[in-house]
Design an enzyme around this catalytic site. Structure first.
Site, PDB file in Angstrom:
ATOM      1  N   PHE A 162       0.854  -1.188   0.000  1.00  0.00           N
ATOM      2  CA  PHE A 162       0.000   0.000   0.000  1.00  0.00           C
ATOM      3  C   PHE A 162       0.888   1.235   0.000  1.00  0.00           C
ATOM      4  O   PHE A 162       1.815   1.336   0.816  1.00  0.00           O
ATOM      5  CB  PHE A 162      -0.901   0.014   1.237  1.00  0.00           C
ATOM      6  CG  PHE A 162      -2.034  -0.971   1.182  1.00  0.00           C
ATOM      7  CD1 PHE A 162      -3.340  -0.534   1.002  1.00  0.00           C
ATOM      8  CD2 PHE A 162      -1.803  -2.331   1.292  1.00  0.00           C
ATOM      9  CE1 PHE A 162      -4.394  -1.431   0.945  1.00  0.00           C
ATOM     10  CE2 PHE A 162      -2.845  -3.244   1.235  1.00  0.00           C
ATOM     11  CZ  PHE A 162      -4.144  -2.792   1.057  1.00  0.00           C
ATOM     12  N   ALA A 163       0.611   2.176  -0.907  1.00  0.00           N
ATOM     13  CA  ALA A 163       1.385   3.419  -0.984  1.00  0.00           C
ATOM     14  C   ALA A 163       0.416   4.577  -1.167  1.00  0.00           C
ATOM     15  O   ALA A 163       0.044   4.916  -2.293  1.00  0.00           O
ATOM     16  CB  ALA A 163       2.393   3.359  -2.122  1.00  0.00           C
ATOM     17  N   GLY A 198      -0.672   8.670  -0.189  1.00  0.00           N
ATOM     18  CA  GLY A 198      -0.082   9.953   0.189  1.00  0.00           C
ATOM     19  C   GLY A 198       1.405  10.007  -0.147  1.00  0.00           C
ATOM     20  O   GLY A 198       1.829   9.618  -1.242  1.00  0.00           O
ATOM     21  N   LYS A 199       2.191  10.444   0.810  1.00  0.00           N
ATOM     22  CA  LYS A 199       3.631  10.615   0.590  1.00  0.00           C
ATOM     23  C   LYS A 199       4.388   9.300   0.543  1.00  0.00           C
ATOM     24  O   LYS A 199       5.586   9.286   0.237  1.00  0.00           O
ATOM     25  CB  LYS A 199       4.212  11.539   1.663  1.00  0.00           C
ATOM     26  CG  LYS A 199       3.676  12.962   1.595  1.00  0.00           C
ATOM     27  CD  LYS A 199       4.291  13.843   2.665  1.00  0.00           C
ATOM     28  CE  LYS A 199       3.749  15.265   2.591  1.00  0.00           C
ATOM     29  NZ  LYS A 199       4.324  16.141   3.646  1.00  0.00           N
ATOM     30  N   TYR A 200       3.713   8.207   0.837  1.00  0.00           N
ATOM     31  CA  TYR A 200       4.378   6.906   0.806  1.00  0.00           C
ATOM     32  C   TYR A 200       4.680   6.436  -0.613  1.00  0.00           C
ATOM     33  O   TYR A 200       5.388   5.444  -0.805  1.00  0.00           O
ATOM     34  CB  TYR A 200       3.545   5.866   1.555  1.00  0.00           C
ATOM     35  CG  TYR A 200       3.808   5.865   3.046  1.00  0.00           C
ATOM     36  CD1 TYR A 200       4.548   4.857   3.648  1.00  0.00           C
ATOM     37  CD2 TYR A 200       3.340   6.900   3.849  1.00  0.00           C
ATOM     38  CE1 TYR A 200       4.808   4.864   5.010  1.00  0.00           C
ATOM     39  CE2 TYR A 200       3.590   6.923   5.208  1.00  0.00           C
ATOM     40  CZ  TYR A 200       4.318   5.904   5.784  1.00  0.00           C
ATOM     41  OH  TYR A 200       4.579   5.923   7.133  1.00  0.00           O
ATOM     42  N   ASP A 254       4.881  -4.005   3.828  1.00  0.00           N
ATOM     43  CA  ASP A 254       4.882  -2.539   3.861  1.00  0.00           C
ATOM     44  C   ASP A 254       5.773  -2.005   2.754  1.00  0.00           C
ATOM     45  O   ASP A 254       6.841  -2.584   2.453  1.00  0.00           O
ATOM     46  CB  ASP A 254       5.390  -2.037   5.214  1.00  0.00           C
ATOM     47  CG  ASP A 254       4.277  -1.957   6.252  1.00  0.00           C
ATOM     48  OD1 ASP A 254       3.151  -2.377   5.951  1.00  0.00           O
ATOM     49  OD2 ASP A 254       4.555  -1.486   7.383  1.00  0.00           O
ATOM     50  N   ASP A 302       7.342   1.009   2.728  1.00  0.00           N
ATOM     51  CA  ASP A 302       8.470   1.832   3.198  1.00  0.00           C
ATOM     52  C   ASP A 302       9.592   0.947   3.720  1.00  0.00           C
ATOM     53  O   ASP A 302      10.088   1.092   4.835  1.00  0.00           O
ATOM     54  CB  ASP A 302       8.009   2.826   4.263  1.00  0.00           C
ATOM     55  CG  ASP A 302       7.283   2.175   5.413  1.00  0.00           C
ATOM     56  OD1 ASP A 302       6.658   1.120   5.210  1.00  0.00           O
ATOM     57  OD2 ASP A 302       7.315   2.733   6.528  1.00  0.00           O
ATOM     58  N   PRO A 360      11.233  -6.972  14.957  1.00  0.00           N
ATOM     59  CA  PRO A 360      12.636  -6.730  15.322  1.00  0.00           C
ATOM     60  C   PRO A 360      12.831  -6.039  16.665  1.00  0.00           C
ATOM     61  O   PRO A 360      13.910  -6.144  17.257  1.00  0.00           O
ATOM     62  CB  PRO A 360      13.152  -5.850  14.176  1.00  0.00           C
ATOM     63  CG  PRO A 360      11.920  -5.177  13.637  1.00  0.00           C
ATOM     64  CD  PRO A 360      10.842  -6.204  13.759  1.00  0.00           C
ATOM     65  N   GLU A 395      -2.078  -4.334  13.455  1.00  0.00           N
ATOM     66  CA  GLU A 395      -1.016  -5.154  14.036  1.00  0.00           C
ATOM     67  C   GLU A 395      -1.465  -5.787  15.349  1.00  0.00           C
ATOM     68  O   GLU A 395      -1.110  -6.935  15.646  1.00  0.00           O
ATOM     69  CB  GLU A 395       0.250  -4.318  14.252  1.00  0.00           C
ATOM     70  CG  GLU A 395       1.442  -5.120  14.742  1.00  0.00           C
ATOM     71  CD  GLU A 395       2.712  -4.301  14.792  1.00  0.00           C
ATOM     72  OE1 GLU A 395       3.492  -4.334  13.815  1.00  0.00           O
ATOM     73  OE2 GLU A 395       2.926  -3.604  15.803  1.00  0.00           O
TER      74      GLU A 395
END
Length: 331
Positions: free
Chosen positions: A98-99, A101-103, A188, A190, A211, A280
């Site tokens: 998913f992207a 807006g600014k992503y 994701d 990003d 992580p 999540e």
């Protein structure tokens, strides 16, 4: 009486045959919703690879969960053997990102790095959800690799973007992927690939160990702790903390996961509650009750290429450092 019995028997048998024929005809039109190749773990004859050992291997990390699911680390699988087994099955791996807006700025690096490291040699179909199709850059895709861009509505809160993903994934599997793919991974955008991510990650239901919490006790996990939410996990419970940035499995199992999480998110919303980490949190609740059949170590979702940790021998996939206040709406 004999004549009556004869005609009754004839009518009964004809009706029986007709009902049987009807049933068989109906069965011919019932097709399974999901198709799953099941060729077994067949190895190619004459294939040479390092001899497996029972007493030699990784001793610094756990390579199996308490329910006997493999935890995949560098040094726990043979890439040559794994690829030989799964490439014979002619698999298609659907992969969603998913992207919004600014992503959109992260799309190019994600796709270009995937071309170098992600299921190399396999058929991969990327599905990109974005509110700005015109901003999707041209990326040269390799043989048997393709990209489909799907336009979605813009949203004002990054939390809403997160919570809407499960619904979009559920509908994509139902409407587009049945019969078109064998496995699906939801990642994701990003992020970037830095090392191999391949067939060793395939499983019925796959979770990635977060992580930030791989070496933490369960009381430190950021589960949803409010009983009012369907994502609620009480203190003292929990297995691992799973990253919402990466999960996958077969179409059927991921469909069940996304459908359940979507329903629970909607029920929470109707009760005016939002889980602490949105989807999540619901993913972690789902994995607590529905154990993953395979777990990927934090190598498959690391916290930045330049951050090290003793058990991490290779970074395969990592978050891209960013200013969340700048890229996220309402951050």
């Amino acid at each position: 009486f004999c004549v009556f019995f004869f005609f009754y028997r004839v009518i009964f048998l004809n009706n029986y045959r007709n009902s049987c024929n009807q049933q068989i005809i109906k069965q011919d039109f019932i097709k399974p919703k999901w198709t799953q190749k099941n060729a077994g773990l067949r190895s190619s004859p004459g294939l040479l690879y390092k001899q497996p050992r029972v007493l030699i291997g990784r001793t610094d990390v756990a390579s199996v969960s308490p329910w006997s699911a493999a935890i995949i680390w560098e040094g726990t699988f043979d890439a040559t053997l794994i690829d030989s087994i799964y490439k014979q099955q002619n698999l298609t791996i659907a992969t969603t990102v998913f992207a919004l807006g600014k992503y959109t700025r992260f799309i190019k690096d994600f796709l270009e790095s995937a071309e170098q490291h992600y299921f190399v040699g396999f058929r991969v179909h990327f599905y990109l959800f974005t509110d700005q199709p015109e901003s999707v850059p041209e990326v040269k895709m390799g043989e048997n690799r393709s990209l489909t861009v799907l336009k979605v509505q813009s949203l004002n809160r990054w939390q809403d973007i997160s919570m809407k993903r499960m619904e979009k994934l559920e509908k994509l599997i139902e409407n587009e992927l049945a019969g078109e793919a064998d496995y699906i991974f939801c990642l994701d955008v990003d992020t970037m690939f830095y090392g191999r991510w391949g067939a060793e990650s395939l499983g019925r239901l796959v979770g990635v160990i977060h992580p930030w919490f791989f070496d933490a006790s369960r009381d430190q996990f950021t589960y949803e702790r409010r009983p009012e939410s369907l994502a609620y996990i009480p203190a003292g419970e929990g297995d691992y903390y799973y990253a919402g940035a990466a999960f996958g499995g077969t179409l059927e199992d991921v469909h069940t996961l996304t459908k359940t999480c979507r329903e629970h998110l909607n029920i929470d919303a109707a009760n005016s509650i939002e889980a602490v980490w949105q989807e999540e949190s619901h993913l972690n609740k789902y994995f607590l009750l529905n154990k993953p059949s395979k777990l990927l170590s934090p190598e498959y979702m690391w916290r930045g290429i330049n951050e090290g940790a003793t058990p991490i021998k290779i970074v395969r996939f990592a978050d891209v450092p960013k200013n969340y206040a700048e890229v996220r709406p309402n951050a």
